[in-house]
Design an enzyme around this catalytic site. Structure first.
Site, PDB file in Angstrom:
ATOM      1  N   ASP A 130       0.811  -1.210   0.000  1.00 35.42           N
ATOM      2  CA  ASP A 130       0.000   0.000   0.000  1.00 35.42           C
ATOM      3  C   ASP A 130       0.853   1.272   0.000  1.00 35.42           C
ATOM      4  O   ASP A 130       1.856   1.356   0.719  1.00 35.42           O
ATOM      5  CB  ASP A 130      -0.866  -0.045   1.274  1.00 35.42           C
ATOM      6  CG  ASP A 130      -1.735   1.163   1.459  1.00 35.42           C
ATOM      7  OD1 ASP A 130      -2.803   1.208   0.828  1.00 35.42           O
ATOM      8  OD2 ASP A 130      -1.362   2.067   2.231  1.00 35.42           O
ATOM      9  N   GLU A 168       1.306  -0.347  -5.008  1.00 38.02           N
ATOM     10  CA  GLU A 168       0.306   0.694  -5.278  1.00 38.02           C
ATOM     11  C   GLU A 168       0.989   2.050  -5.275  1.00 38.02           C
ATOM     12  O   GLU A 168       1.525   2.471  -4.245  1.00 38.02           O
ATOM     13  CB  GLU A 168      -0.786   0.694  -4.205  1.00 38.02           C
ATOM     14  CG  GLU A 168      -1.919   1.666  -4.539  1.00 38.02           C
ATOM     15  CD  GLU A 168      -2.402   2.497  -3.346  1.00 38.02           C
ATOM     16  OE1 GLU A 168      -1.670   2.646  -2.352  1.00 38.02           O
ATOM     17  OE2 GLU A 168      -3.517   3.020  -3.438  1.00 38.02           O
TER      18      GLU A 168
HETATM   19  C1  GLC Z   1      -3.997   3.475  -0.099  1.00 41.90           C
HETATM   20  C2  GLC Z   1      -5.333   2.799   0.049  1.00 41.90           C
HETATM   21  C3  GLC Z   1      -6.316   3.770   0.582  1.00 41.90           C
HETATM   22  C4  GLC Z   1      -5.842   4.258   1.908  1.00 41.90           C
HETATM   23  C5  GLC Z   1      -4.440   4.812   1.804  1.00 41.90           C
HETATM   24  C6  GLC Z   1      -3.837   5.012   3.138  1.00 41.90           C
HETATM   25  O1  GLC Z   1      -4.013   4.449  -1.060  1.00 41.90           O
HETATM   26  O2  GLC Z   1      -5.737   2.256  -1.161  1.00 41.90           O
HETATM   27  O3  GLC Z   1      -7.587   3.230   0.681  1.00 41.90           O
HETATM   28  O4  GLC Z   1      -6.701   5.223   2.380  1.00 41.90           O
HETATM   29  O5  GLC Z   1      -3.579   3.953   1.124  1.00 41.90           O
HETATM   30  O6  GLC Z   1      -3.463   3.801   3.698  1.00 41.90           O
END
Ligand code: GLC
Ligand code: MG
Length: 678
Positions: free
Chosen positions: A304, A374
């Site tokens: 993440d 991500e």
């Molecule tokens: C990522 C997740 C999101 C979350 C953020 C903070 O972008 O996809 O949902 O709010 O991280 O952890």
């Protein structure tokens, strides 16, 4: 047979009969051998040695000398030598052929390449205990859905223990399951069930921050030795942050903590303090967590918010996008260029270290551990590509490709081609592409592009080379819902940014709460008003539903070598239509995918000489489609998708390399029914 000394020839002579008294009995070896000698002598003495010959036990072994005598005769030696060398040559040839086949074969595709990845948002997938919130047992109840769709890889959004300020992305304990979702036993049980069905589990791993309720933060704010620098603490006074940095969810990234008397840094909510990755102990602790889950048997991680993991230590202000904007009004993420807080040097070293850990657990056959990152890098796609690693150092298997999420902005055939090309032309050679058309942070595709285009979008997703990612509900075309009560913290800061509309409960059937929950007190987010018509059960009995199309494509994609490994070549794009080929060297069967992202139109592909005149309809997203088309007159309606199959010995990619991409070069040898690298 007996061996006697022939005095005249002064050599050894063979006589019929067997004589080895060593076999007479184990109990008296010495005596027996002595008797043997006596017998040999007595035979020499008595020319008619028949008597003693018959008394000797047959097959009692052949003395060394006899063996040597036989074996040195040409009629035995020659065949023996021929056989020996034949064996040597055959072994060498076999080894050489094996090595050649291994070297020439394209690597087998791994589970994360052959199956789509399906994202489960656990709060909203299936509620097993009627509290209105989805849970792990609920997911287990619905595993048959994935078998039905031929999906063999699930990414489950966080279910760690959490105060749920950001619905699980604020982790209080990385080694515990939140009671809302169940227990660790429920997790083990779910994983075992998934594995027994051949389904892999990808966990969400959140390295950038923890919850402020995490014990590390509690120990850090009171300066407990080891933990004191686990977070990023800077001198400041209340209301006076050390610089202009703003968080993704809005407002300053700095919050004053009266207990410590300093400000701590958070790229998201103030309840999500950022870990300090410049502290090796933090890396160590976070790595242990990876070991913990890998030992439990999880098959991979979705990492993440990785671009946020490091930030500059000099703490200089970030430049404003609009230099004229009054600094005190700079509160939103896109008001600043994040030169000092995103994608800082050192980030990839950390990720590559974790990759090594995943590889350590990947050695068992069939247990490859997968990593997807991500990172939204918008116009800086080269930053996204960095997560693929280099030809020498492996990093993520895939960085999520979020670019296709922009398809609805100016939806058209040209737009679709542009976005596909954006990824394919920037992806490092030999890497594996991937495509995302929705997730828990973005509005639903069906609401942005329009329900009539959902089938074509899913057809695009499942016929491009690379791994498709499907967010729950996309397989039935779920839409955004205007929820009555905002839950998302981002939505509370800015209603236009709320992510609640795309997080509403999965629509399983037309019953209470769309079959998601038996709760009599409502569900954590409202159920979509369209659940009676858009749901799994209804769509299962409709051949042309979004669900049935998804299923057909998913089954075909897994078993069709052309779709999995073939070349991708663009052949047409205009306001309405995007068309591309999938072909494989050596195979006379190929596909033309033609997708209508505009209005009803007839497309003329007669200029593409490599295409035969007749194209057979393998799959159409709409009913009443003819069984074949002439390439000069391919009629499609608004939102229609066609998977056309054709037969030809001509390759398109050989003459049009600039329009074509291949992930891993593979050719097909139909005579032997094998693939080889070409
Ligand atoms: C990522 C997740 C999101 C979350 C953020 C903070 O972008 O996809 O949902 O709010 O991280 O952890
Ligand atoms: Mg529940």
């Amino acid at each position: 047979m007996s061996l006697v000394k022939d005095e005249q020839s002064s050599g050894l002579e063979l006589k019929e009969g067997l004589e080895n008294s060593a076999f007479e009995g184990d109990s008296q070896p010495e005596q027996s051998s002595r008797r043997g000698q006596e017998q040999a002598v007595s035979m020499e003495d008595c020319p008619a040695g028949e008597e003693s010959y018959t008394q000797i036990r047959p097959y009692a072994g052949m003395p060394k000398e006899v063996l040597l005598l036989y074996s040195s005769k040409a009629r035995y030696r020659l065949p023996r030598e021929i056989l020996f060398w034949l064996t040597v040559v055959c072994t060498l040839v076999l080894v050489a052929v094996t090595i050649t086949v291994i070297v020439l074969s394209p690597p087998c595709l791994s589970w994360w390449q052959t199956s789509p990845v399906y994202q489960v948002y656990p709060r909203s997938f299936k509620d097993s205990d009627a509290d209105g919130v989805g849970d792990l047992r609920g997911i287990k109840e619905k595993l048959s859905h994935f078998q039905y769709l031929n999906i063999k890889a699930l990414w489950i959004s966080p279910f760690y223990k959490s105060p749920m300020k950001d619905f699980g992305y604020d982790v209080e304990d990385f080694r515990a399951v939140d009671p809302l979702f169940g227990t660790m036993e429920d997790f083990d049980d779910l994983l075992a069930s998934m594995h027994s069905m051949g389904i892999k589990l990808i966990m969400d791993y959140i390295p950038n921050h923890t919850s402020d309720k995490h014990v590390w933060f509690q120990l850090s704010r009171n300066r407990t030795d080891y933990y004191s620098d686990f977070y990023i603490w800077v001198n400041c006074t209340e209301g006076h942050p050390p610089n202009n940095w703003v968080s993704v969810f809005g407002n300053s990234t700095w919050t004053y903590d009266p207990e410590r008397g300093q400000c701590y840094f958070h790229q998201f909510l103030k309840e999500q303090p950022d870990l300090n990755f410049r502290n090796p102990n933090v890396i160590g602790e976070m790595t242990d967590i990876i070991h913990f889950w890998l030992k439990k048997g999880v098959d991979g991680f979705r990492m993440d918010a990785v671009k946020h993991m490091l930030e500059a230590t000099h703490l200089r202000n970030e430049p404003q996008v609009n230099p004229m904007q009054a600094p005190e009004t700079v509160t939103k993420e896109f008001d600043l260029y994040h030169d000092y807080t995103y994608t800082q040097v050192g980030l990839h070293d950390i990720l590559r270290g974790w990759r090594v850990v995943l590889d350590e657990y990947s050695r068992e056959p069939g247990r490859y551990r997968f990593m997807v990152t991500e990172s939204y890098d918008y116009k800086e796609i080269e930053k996204t590509m960095m997560y693929y690693g280099t030809p020498f150092i492996k990093e993520a298997d895939i960085p999520f490709n979020f670019y296709l999420l922009d398809l609805p902005d100016g939806l058209s055939g040209v737009r679709a081609k542009e976005l596909v090309e954006l990824w394919m032309s920037n992806m490092p050679r030999g890497k594996w592409p991937n495509w995302v058309v929705g997730n828990h942070d973005k509005p639903r595709m069906s609401s942005r592009a329009g329900q009539e285009y959902v089938r074509a979008i899913n057809m695009l997703l499942l016929t491009l080379p690379g791994t498709p990612t499907t967010y729950y509900g996309e397989e039935i075309g779920m839409e955004n819902v205007n929820v009555s009560v905002t839950q998302d913290p981002f939505g509370k800061f800015d209603p236009n940014s709320s992510r609640d509309p795309s997080r509403t409960p999965m629509q399983w059937n037309g019953n209470l709460n769309a079959g998601f929950s038996d709760s009599q007190n409502g569900t954590w987010l409202d159920i979509s008003p369209n659940y009676k018509t858009i749901n799994v059960e209804v769509q299962q009995s409709d051949t042309f539903s979004v669900l049935e199309l998804y299923r057909t494509l998913s089954l075909l994609r897994e078993k069709d070598i052309v779709l999995l490994r073939g070349w991708l070549c663009y052949v047409w794009e205009d306001t309405n239509v995007f068309a591309f080929l999938r072909e494989l060297d050596g195979l006379d069967r190929a596909f033309l995918v033609l997708l209508n992202f505009g209005e009803d139109i007839e497309t003329d592909l007669s200029t593409i000489t490599e295409l035969p005149d007749q194209l057979n309809v393998r799959i159409s997203t709409l009913p009443d489609t003819p069984s074949s088309f002439q390439k000069s007159r391919i009629r499609t309606s608004k939102g229609q998708g066609l998977l056309l199959e054709y037969f030809t010995s001509q390759r398109f990619h050989t003459g049009h390399s600039s329009q074509c991409y291949v992930s891993e070069k593979a050719c097909y040898l139909s005579a032997l029914d094998i693939l080889y690298k070409c």
